[in-house]
Design a protein around this motif. Structure first.
Motif, PDB file in Angstrom:
ATOM      1  N   ARG A  97       1.032   4.116  -2.959  1.00 46.08           N
ATOM      2  CA  ARG A  97       0.879   5.533  -2.956  1.00 46.08           C
ATOM      3  C   ARG A  97       2.091   6.234  -3.107  1.00 46.08           C
ATOM      4  NH1 ARG A  97      -2.227   5.248   2.479  1.00 46.08           N
ATOM      5  NH2 ARG A  97      -4.372   4.815   1.724  1.00 46.08           N
ATOM      6  N   LYS A  98       3.065   5.980  -2.681  1.00 44.60           N
ATOM      7  CA  LYS A  98       4.391   6.630  -2.671  1.00 44.60           C
ATOM      8  C   LYS A  98       4.840   6.832  -4.368  1.00 44.60           C
ATOM      9  CE  LYS A  98       9.236   6.454  -1.194  1.00 44.60           C
ATOM     10  NZ  LYS A  98      10.177   5.504  -0.708  1.00 44.60           N
ATOM     11  N   GLU A 154       0.711  -1.259  -0.064  1.00 42.33           N
ATOM     12  CA  GLU A 154       0.019   0.152  -0.049  1.00 42.33           C
ATOM     13  C   GLU A 154       0.764   1.272   0.091  1.00 42.33           C
ATOM     14  OE1 GLU A 154      -2.901  -0.073   3.059  1.00 42.33           O
ATOM     15  OE2 GLU A 154      -4.006   1.759   1.998  1.00 42.33           O
ATOM     16  N   ARG A 155       1.716   1.249   0.773  1.00 42.95           N
ATOM     17  CA  ARG A 155       2.796   2.379   0.836  1.00 42.95           C
ATOM     18  C   ARG A 155       3.489   2.723  -0.564  1.00 42.95           C
ATOM     19  NH1 ARG A 155       4.284   0.438   6.135  1.00 42.95           N
ATOM     20  NH2 ARG A 155       6.131  -0.810   4.993  1.00 42.95           N
TER      21      ARG A 155
END
Ligand SMILES: [Zn+2]
Length: 283
Positions: free
Chosen positions: A160-161, A156-157
């Motif tokens: 997004r990133k 998930e990170r």
């Protein structure tokens, strides 16, 4: 022996299996396999050690499959499992794009996290970005044990990133216990390792039997679940997918749905890049 359903076993580490198993797979309906890179138990302390693995899969392994009439495609990547020297792994990742452009490669993977160190996260994210830049799907392995939460959070990170498209990412080695951790991410595929009950002495991952697979079908629908054997170093059954399909058909699951689970969903997912070349053109 065949149950008459074409199978694309899109997650199988044939470089750890015997030629005899290729024969059983072929007679049970396996037409194509996708062999990703994974843990082999050898620490890789040079970039060349990764390249040797890539060459083995693209060369010898593809020829072994072809001897049984099975088409082999590959996913290449630097996983956390065999990480030795971090700089060697970084150099292997630097060279990854040129290997990804080779014939027979249709994905990046399997990517994995073992202890979740900053170095592992760096390699994981860099390769997800390379997959995006090369227009290839990525395959992410969820380690045995646990709930899958740590892998889901890292994924998930990264999404997004780096502004990744989740529909181009598949997670493998997920069943009823781990799928909930990923269901909010909008991923393109859930690789379900299937097998009838197996009490082999050297089992690695828990596999999903026909009854659990049917429950997953009711909860998650028939468009993103992708059956595979997940055969690796551990005890396992080369007829696993065909046997689970037979069991499911005997409990009333329709032929159309079984073909999607065994072939069509994986075919569509890995075809999006335009790099998957298989004789069967549609499921
Ligand atoms: Zn795997």
């Amino acid at each position: 022996l065949t149950v008459g359903i074409p199978i694309f076993d899109h997650h199988v580490h044939m470089d750890s299996r015997s030629a005899n198993e290729y024969e059983l797979m072929a007679v049970s309906g396996v037409e194509a396999v996708l062999v990703p890179c994974t843990f082999t138990g050898e620490r890789r302390n040079s970039a060349d050690a990764y390249f040797q693995r890539f060459e083995r899969i693209l060369g010898l392994e593809a020829r072994r499959a072809a001897a049984f009439g099975i088409e082999l495609v590959a996913a290449l990547g630097v996983g956390a499992g065999d990480l030795g020297d971090i700089d060697a792994a970084r150099r292997a990742v630097d060279a990854l794009p040129s290997y990804l452009r080779r014939e027979g490669v249709c994905a990046v993977g399997e990517l994995s996290l073992k202890s979740g160190t900053p170095e592992e996260i760096e390699l994981f994210e860099r390769q997800l970005v390379i997959a995006r830049d090369e227009g290839l799907p990525a395959m992410v392995e969820v380690p045995p044990g646990g709930s899958g939460q740590e892998t889901a959070a890292a994924l998930e990170r990264a999404i997004r990133k780096h502004g990744l498209r989740p529909e181009t990412i598949e997670v493998v080695d997920v069943g009823a216990a781990k799928l909930p951790a990923f269901s909010h991410l909008g991923l393109g595929g859930y690789g379900i390792p299937v097998s009838p009950a197996n009490n082999g002495l050297f089992a690695i991952h828990c596999k999903v039997d026909a009854a659990e697979a049917k429950r997953l079908l009711e909860s998650y629908g028939d468009r993103r679940l992708m059956f595979n054997s997940a055969l690796h170093l551990g005890s396992g059954d080369p007829l696993a997918i065909a046997r689970v399909l037979l069991h499911m058909r005997c409990t009333g699951v329709s032929e159309d749905v079984l073909i999607r689970l065994a072939y069509g969903n994986a075919f569509e997912f890995f075809s999006r890049s335009g790099r998957l070349q298989l004789r069967r053109r549609a499921a």
